[in-house]
Design an enzyme around this catalytic site. Sequence first.
Site, PDB file in Angstrom:
ATOM      1  N   ASP A   8      10.712  21.533  51.773  1.00 30.64           N
ATOM      2  CA  ASP A   8      11.340  22.834  51.068  1.00 30.64           C
ATOM      3  C   ASP A   8      11.433  22.590  49.651  1.00 30.64           C
ATOM      4  O   ASP A   8      11.426  21.556  49.129  1.00 30.64           O
ATOM      5  CB  ASP A   8      12.815  23.127  51.610  1.00 30.64           C
ATOM      6  CG  ASP A   8      13.512  24.265  51.056  1.00 30.64           C
ATOM      7  OD1 ASP A   8      12.897  25.380  50.982  1.00 30.64           O
ATOM      8  OD2 ASP A   8      14.767  23.901  50.514  1.00 30.64           O
ATOM      9  N   LEU A   9      11.539  23.952  48.813  1.00 25.82           N
ATOM     10  CA  LEU A   9      11.485  23.618  47.344  1.00 25.82           C
ATOM     11  C   LEU A   9      12.730  23.628  46.759  1.00 25.82           C
ATOM     12  O   LEU A   9      13.340  22.679  46.412  1.00 25.82           O
ATOM     13  CB  LEU A   9      10.553  24.681  46.854  1.00 25.82           C
ATOM     14  CG  LEU A   9      10.165  24.539  45.233  1.00 25.82           C
ATOM     15  CD1 LEU A   9       9.581  23.360  44.861  1.00 25.82           C
ATOM     16  CD2 LEU A   9       9.340  25.814  44.949  1.00 25.82           C
ATOM     17  N   ASP A  10      13.474  24.797  46.966  1.00 25.33           N
ATOM     18  CA  ASP A  10      14.683  25.031  46.234  1.00 25.33           C
ATOM     19  C   ASP A  10      15.744  24.276  46.914  1.00 25.33           C
ATOM     20  O   ASP A  10      15.998  24.378  48.052  1.00 25.33           O
ATOM     21  CB  ASP A  10      14.960  26.308  46.184  1.00 25.33           C
ATOM     22  CG  ASP A  10      16.503  26.748  45.599  1.00 25.33           C
ATOM     23  OD1 ASP A  10      16.832  26.044  44.651  1.00 25.33           O
ATOM     24  OD2 ASP A  10      16.902  27.717  46.011  1.00 25.33           O
ATOM     25  N   THR A  16      16.540  25.234  41.716  1.00 25.98           N
ATOM     26  CA  THR A  16      16.277  26.614  41.009  1.00 25.98           C
ATOM     27  C   THR A  16      17.385  27.657  41.641  1.00 25.98           C
ATOM     28  O   THR A  16      17.523  28.800  41.114  1.00 25.98           O
ATOM     29  CB  THR A  16      14.694  27.391  41.598  1.00 25.98           C
ATOM     30  OG1 THR A  16      14.634  26.757  42.894  1.00 25.98           O
ATOM     31  CG2 THR A  16      14.127  26.674  40.812  1.00 25.98           C
ATOM     32  N   LYS A  44      20.823  30.898  49.854  1.00 26.22           N
ATOM     33  CA  LYS A  44      19.884  29.772  49.815  1.00 26.22           C
ATOM     34  C   LYS A  44      19.102  29.726  50.987  1.00 26.22           C
ATOM     35  O   LYS A  44      19.588  29.924  51.987  1.00 26.22           O
ATOM     36  CB  LYS A  44      20.790  28.428  49.704  1.00 26.22           C
ATOM     37  CG  LYS A  44      21.539  28.380  48.412  1.00 26.22           C
ATOM     38  CD  LYS A  44      22.181  26.943  48.333  1.00 26.22           C
ATOM     39  CE  LYS A  44      22.726  26.968  46.912  1.00 26.22           C
ATOM     40  NZ  LYS A  44      23.418  25.614  46.916  1.00 26.22           N
ATOM     41  N   SER A 113       8.116  26.699  51.400  1.00 27.79           N
ATOM     42  CA  SER A 113       9.085  27.226  50.750  1.00 27.79           C
ATOM     43  C   SER A 113       8.983  29.039  50.879  1.00 27.79           C
ATOM     44  O   SER A 113       7.852  29.395  51.056  1.00 27.79           O
ATOM     45  CB  SER A 113       8.974  27.040  49.102  1.00 27.79           C
ATOM     46  OG  SER A 113       9.763  27.878  48.343  1.00 27.79           O
ATOM     47  N   LYS A 144      12.152  32.003  57.134  1.00 26.83           N
ATOM     48  CA  LYS A 144      13.216  31.115  57.937  1.00 26.83           C
ATOM     49  C   LYS A 144      14.423  31.783  58.337  1.00 26.83           C
ATOM     50  O   LYS A 144      14.678  32.780  57.789  1.00 26.83           O
ATOM     51  CB  LYS A 144      13.329  29.850  56.783  1.00 26.83           C
ATOM     52  CG  LYS A 144      12.394  29.241  56.352  1.00 26.83           C
ATOM     53  CD  LYS A 144      12.754  28.220  55.433  1.00 26.83           C
ATOM     54  CE  LYS A 144      11.595  27.636  54.502  1.00 26.83           C
ATOM     55  NZ  LYS A 144      12.140  26.792  53.349  1.00 26.83           N
ATOM     56  N   GLU A 168      14.983  19.715  54.311  1.00 24.95           N
ATOM     57  CA  GLU A 168      15.827  21.128  54.216  1.00 24.95           C
ATOM     58  C   GLU A 168      17.201  20.970  53.876  1.00 24.95           C
ATOM     59  O   GLU A 168      17.962  20.154  54.099  1.00 24.95           O
ATOM     60  CB  GLU A 168      15.610  21.954  55.389  1.00 24.95           C
ATOM     61  CG  GLU A 168      14.500  23.003  55.478  1.00 24.95           C
ATOM     62  CD  GLU A 168      14.725  24.252  54.697  1.00 24.95           C
ATOM     63  OE1 GLU A 168      15.591  24.247  54.074  1.00 24.95           O
ATOM     64  OE2 GLU A 168      13.603  24.862  54.459  1.00 24.95           O
TER      65      GLU A 168
HETATM   66  P1  B16 Z   1      11.674  34.222  45.439  1.00 25.75           P
HETATM   67  P2  B16 Z   1      13.375  27.822  49.364  1.00 25.75           P
HETATM   68  C1  B16 Z   1      14.042  30.248  48.613  1.00 25.75           C
HETATM   69  O1  B16 Z   1      13.391  28.937  48.324  1.00 25.75           O
HETATM   70  C2  B16 Z   1      15.535  30.199  47.783  1.00 25.75           C
HETATM   71  O2  B16 Z   1      16.444  29.229  48.266  1.00 25.75           O
HETATM   72  C3  B16 Z   1      16.089  31.604  48.045  1.00 25.75           C
HETATM   73  O3  B16 Z   1      17.419  31.514  47.268  1.00 25.75           O
HETATM   74  C4  B16 Z   1      15.223  32.543  47.403  1.00 25.75           C
HETATM   75  O4  B16 Z   1      15.674  33.884  47.600  1.00 25.75           O
HETATM   76  C5  B16 Z   1      13.750  32.684  48.281  1.00 25.75           C
HETATM   77  O5  B16 Z   1      12.953  31.157  48.049  1.00 25.75           O
HETATM   78  C6  B16 Z   1      12.742  33.497  47.772  1.00 25.75           C
HETATM   79  O6  B16 Z   1      12.726  33.364  46.319  1.00 25.75           O
HETATM   80  O7  B16 Z   1      12.366  35.238  45.050  1.00 25.75           O
HETATM   81  O8  B16 Z   1      11.108  33.424  44.424  1.00 25.75           O
HETATM   82  O9  B16 Z   1      10.383  34.660  46.282  1.00 25.75           O
HETATM   83  O10 B16 Z   1      14.499  27.057  49.439  1.00 25.75           O
HETATM   84  O11 B16 Z   1      12.564  28.260  50.566  1.00 25.75           O
HETATM   85  O12 B16 Z   1      12.310  26.991  48.525  1.00 25.75           O
HETATM   86 MG    MG Z   2      16.160  25.396  49.952  1.00 27.34          MG
END
Ligand code: B16
Ligand code: MG
Length: 217
Positions: A8-10, A16, A44, A113, A144, A168
């Site tokens: 996973d990224l964030d 982020t 999140k 992600s 997810k 994750e």
């Molecule tokens: P975006 P992950 C998710 O990243 C974030 O945790 C979540 O807070 C965010 O709304 C989602 O990506 C979408 O992000 O607006 O940049 O498309 O944890 O799946 O890496």
């Molecule tokens: Mg995450």
Amino acid sequence: SIKACLFDLDGVLVDTAKYHYLAWKRLAEELGFDFTEHDNERLKGVSRMASLDILLSIGGIELDESKKQELAERKNDWYFEMISKMDESEILPGALEFLKECRENGLKVALGSASKNAMTILNNTGITPYFDAIIDGTRTTSAKPDPEVFTLGATEVEVSPEQCVVFEDAEAGVEAARRAGMHCVGIGSPENLAKADFVVSSLADMTVNRLNDIVVS
Ligand code: B16
Ligand code: MG
């Protein structure tokens, strides 16, 4: 044995969440209500539009689809401005070392992600070259806890699900890994990640050797 690591990224490789929070908070303030860091926990791992729905429900606001699109875009513009300034100093402790260790040990490495901004973040922090496959929010149709993002990653690196381990930080992400038939290491605190094989506080506590604790049938 384990043959692929899916990240996973964030919350796993970078933080982020703090930028998402600032951008959502600014939007809430424009709409006339407060948005706390506690509220932000609910966003999140959740997709952008689902995050907006949660935010609006906190503010007790109902809007039509076109207005929602407009607000999501405005939030993303602010968010994008912040992530455009990111660099390698924002890689979370232990993440770069573990990515390197995975590659040195011949494991496949993939990103899984929900973010549509993943490429910008990977490029700005300089970690794009570590990945054999990059699956992000621009490539999936179901968010997810649907397993799509991880199933696609495993397919691209040509490793069967039971030989994959997902890293994750979000409950929905752990659930997605489970539904994909994969192993899962939780990043964070054990309370909300109970379905993971085990939980570490960050990738600084992770080594390829610890993957041997995971029994692959
Ligand atoms: P975006 P992950 C998710 O990243 C974030 O945790 C979540 O807070 C965010 O709304 C989602 O990506 C979408 O992000 O607006 O940049 O498309 O944890 O799946 O890496
Ligand atoms: Mg995450």
